[in-house]
Design a protein around this motif. Structure first.
Motif, PDB file in Angstrom:
ATOM      1  N   ARG A 169      -7.248   4.645   1.872  1.00  0.00           N
ATOM      2  CA  ARG A 169      -8.696   4.466   1.674  1.00  0.00           C
ATOM      3  C   ARG A 169      -9.043   4.412   0.184  1.00  0.00           C
ATOM      4  O   ARG A 169      -9.899   3.625  -0.236  1.00  0.00           O
ATOM      5  CB  ARG A 169      -9.464   5.592   2.375  1.00  0.00           C
ATOM      6  CG  ARG A 169     -10.959   5.521   2.175  1.00  0.00           C
ATOM      7  CD  ARG A 169     -11.554   4.284   2.842  1.00  0.00           C
ATOM      8  NE  ARG A 169     -12.984   4.260   2.645  1.00  0.00           N
ATOM      9  CZ  ARG A 169     -13.646   3.266   2.071  1.00  0.00           C
ATOM     10  NH1 ARG A 169     -13.013   2.193   1.667  1.00  0.00           N
ATOM     11  NH2 ARG A 169     -14.934   3.327   1.922  1.00  0.00           N
TER      12      ARG A 169
ATOM     13  N   ARG B 273      -9.761  -1.627  -4.614  1.00  0.00           N
ATOM     14  CA  ARG B 273      -9.779  -3.080  -4.385  1.00  0.00           C
ATOM     15  C   ARG B 273     -11.207  -3.590  -4.260  1.00  0.00           C
ATOM     16  O   ARG B 273     -11.560  -4.613  -4.852  1.00  0.00           O
ATOM     17  CB  ARG B 273      -8.990  -3.440  -3.119  1.00  0.00           C
ATOM     18  CG  ARG B 273      -7.501  -3.258  -3.249  1.00  0.00           C
ATOM     19  CD  ARG B 273      -6.748  -3.905  -2.100  1.00  0.00           C
ATOM     20  NE  ARG B 273      -7.264  -3.576  -0.783  1.00  0.00           N
ATOM     21  CZ  ARG B 273      -6.828  -2.590  -0.008  1.00  0.00           C
ATOM     22  NH1 ARG B 273      -5.856  -1.803  -0.432  1.00  0.00           N
ATOM     23  NH2 ARG B 273      -7.347  -2.385   1.187  1.00  0.00           N
ATOM     24  N   SER B 274     -12.036  -2.873  -3.504  1.00  0.00           N
ATOM     25  CA  SER B 274     -13.411  -3.340  -3.282  1.00  0.00           C
ATOM     26  C   SER B 274     -14.239  -3.299  -4.568  1.00  0.00           C
ATOM     27  O   SER B 274     -15.179  -4.077  -4.722  1.00  0.00           O
ATOM     28  CB  SER B 274     -14.094  -2.541  -2.173  1.00  0.00           C
ATOM     29  OG  SER B 274     -14.294  -1.216  -2.559  1.00  0.00           O
ATOM     30  N   LYS B 275     -13.887  -2.419  -5.487  1.00  0.00           N
ATOM     31  CA  LYS B 275     -14.577  -2.356  -6.781  1.00  0.00           C
ATOM     32  C   LYS B 275     -13.965  -3.318  -7.797  1.00  0.00           C
ATOM     33  O   LYS B 275     -14.367  -3.329  -8.961  1.00  0.00           O
ATOM     34  CB  LYS B 275     -14.485  -0.936  -7.357  1.00  0.00           C
ATOM     35  CG  LYS B 275     -15.254   0.100  -6.606  1.00  0.00           C
ATOM     36  CD  LYS B 275     -15.036   1.446  -7.272  1.00  0.00           C
ATOM     37  CE  LYS B 275     -15.764   2.553  -6.582  1.00  0.00           C
ATOM     38  NZ  LYS B 275     -15.524   3.842  -7.260  1.00  0.00           N
ATOM     39  N   ASN B 276     -12.977  -4.098  -7.344  1.00  0.00           N
ATOM     40  CA  ASN B 276     -12.251  -5.037  -8.222  1.00  0.00           C
ATOM     41  C   ASN B 276     -11.588  -4.338  -9.401  1.00  0.00           C
ATOM     42  O   ASN B 276     -11.472  -4.907 -10.487  1.00  0.00           O
ATOM     43  CB  ASN B 276     -13.177  -6.154  -8.717  1.00  0.00           C
ATOM     44  CG  ASN B 276     -13.629  -7.045  -7.599  1.00  0.00           C
ATOM     45  OD1 ASN B 276     -12.859  -7.364  -6.693  1.00  0.00           O
ATOM     46  ND2 ASN B 276     -14.887  -7.431  -7.635  1.00  0.00           N
TER      47      ASN B 276
ATOM     48  N   TYR C 297      -5.232  -7.583  -6.192  1.00  0.00           N
ATOM     49  CA  TYR C 297      -4.339  -7.620  -5.027  1.00  0.00           C
ATOM     50  C   TYR C 297      -4.320  -9.020  -4.439  1.00  0.00           C
ATOM     51  O   TYR C 297      -5.088  -9.888  -4.840  1.00  0.00           O
ATOM     52  CB  TYR C 297      -4.806  -6.616  -3.975  1.00  0.00           C
ATOM     53  CG  TYR C 297      -6.101  -6.996  -3.301  1.00  0.00           C
ATOM     54  CD1 TYR C 297      -6.107  -7.627  -2.073  1.00  0.00           C
ATOM     55  CD2 TYR C 297      -7.327  -6.743  -3.913  1.00  0.00           C
ATOM     56  CE1 TYR C 297      -7.301  -7.983  -1.453  1.00  0.00           C
ATOM     57  CE2 TYR C 297      -8.518  -7.096  -3.306  1.00  0.00           C
ATOM     58  CZ  TYR C 297      -8.499  -7.715  -2.077  1.00  0.00           C
ATOM     59  OH  TYR C 297      -9.673  -8.081  -1.479  1.00  0.00           O
TER      60      TYR C 297
ATOM     61  N   ASN D   9       0.817  -1.221   0.000  1.00  0.00           N
ATOM     62  CA  ASN D   9       0.000   0.000   0.000  1.00  0.00           C
ATOM     63  C   ASN D   9       0.843   1.260   0.000  1.00  0.00           C
ATOM     64  O   ASN D   9       0.523   2.224  -0.692  1.00  0.00           O
ATOM     65  CB  ASN D   9      -0.925   0.007   1.223  1.00  0.00           C
ATOM     66  CG  ASN D   9      -2.188  -0.776   0.998  1.00  0.00           C
ATOM     67  OD1 ASN D   9      -2.689  -0.854  -0.122  1.00  0.00           O
ATOM     68  ND2 ASN D   9      -2.708  -1.364   2.048  1.00  0.00           N
TER      69      ASN D   9
ATOM     70  N   GLN E 120      -8.211   1.098  -1.019  1.00  0.00           N
ATOM     71  CA  GLN E 120      -9.216   0.160  -0.521  1.00  0.00           C
ATOM     72  C   GLN E 120     -10.461   0.195  -1.409  1.00  0.00           C
ATOM     73  O   GLN E 120     -11.037  -0.838  -1.738  1.00  0.00           O
ATOM     74  CB  GLN E 120      -9.574   0.506   0.922  1.00  0.00           C
ATOM     75  CG  GLN E 120     -10.513  -0.475   1.567  1.00  0.00           C
ATOM     76  CD  GLN E 120     -10.825  -0.092   3.006  1.00  0.00           C
ATOM     77  OE1 GLN E 120     -10.409   0.957   3.505  1.00  0.00           O
ATOM     78  NE2 GLN E 120     -11.575  -0.938   3.676  1.00  0.00           N
ATOM     79  N   ARG E 121     -10.866   1.390  -1.822  1.00  0.00           N
ATOM     80  CA  ARG E 121     -12.021   1.525  -2.716  1.00  0.00           C
ATOM     81  C   ARG E 121     -11.761   0.818  -4.053  1.00  0.00           C
ATOM     82  O   ARG E 121     -12.629   0.124  -4.573  1.00  0.00           O
ATOM     83  CB  ARG E 121     -12.321   3.000  -2.981  1.00  0.00           C
ATOM     84  CG  ARG E 121     -13.397   3.544  -2.135  1.00  0.00           C
ATOM     85  CD  ARG E 121     -13.808   4.947  -2.565  1.00  0.00           C
ATOM     86  NE  ARG E 121     -13.866   5.743  -1.364  1.00  0.00           N
ATOM     87  CZ  ARG E 121     -12.954   6.620  -0.972  1.00  0.00           C
ATOM     88  NH1 ARG E 121     -11.915   6.877  -1.715  1.00  0.00           N
ATOM     89  NH2 ARG E 121     -13.087   7.276   0.144  1.00  0.00           N
TER      90      ARG E 121
END
Length: 103
Positions: free
Chosen positions: A52, A58-61, A65, A40, A55-56
């Motif tokens: 953050r 990653r969460s939205k693909n 990672y 990171n 992280q966004r």
């Protein structure tokens, strides 16, 4: 009772370590020889964004990672592809200077 809790903790730690060793043993199947892992901090400095924001992504693909021992890592090849798709040539040149061009 105190000894049994302590023993359970030791077993948990040992299990986690064994899992990490298995992951590292199979790392050549995940990473090619010439690929690097970035964390990171590397990406925050490179993209000039917050954790953050990563992280966004990653969460939205949108940014691939992997987790190793609970820490997030990114393949340099995936980051290179992400840069090519989303950023300009200057950003890509900066990345190549910092992490080397690997094909």
């Amino acid at each position: 009772l105190h000894l049994s809790i302590r023993r359970q903790r030791q077993m948990c730690i040992r299990d986690r370590l064994c899992k990490d060793v298995r992951i590292l043993r199979n790392a050549d199947k995940v990473l090619s020889e010439d690929d690097n892992l970035l964390d990171n901090q590397d990406l925050c400095l490179l993209f000039k964004v917050s954790i953050r924001t990563l992280q966004r992504l990653r969460s939205k693909n949108e940014l691939p990672y992997m987790l190793i021992s609970g820490k997030v890592y990114y393949r340099a090849s995936d980051v290179r592809k992400f840069i090519k798709e989303r950023f300009n040539a200057v950003m890509l040149r900066n990345f190549e200077k910092q992490f080397g061009e690997k094909k």
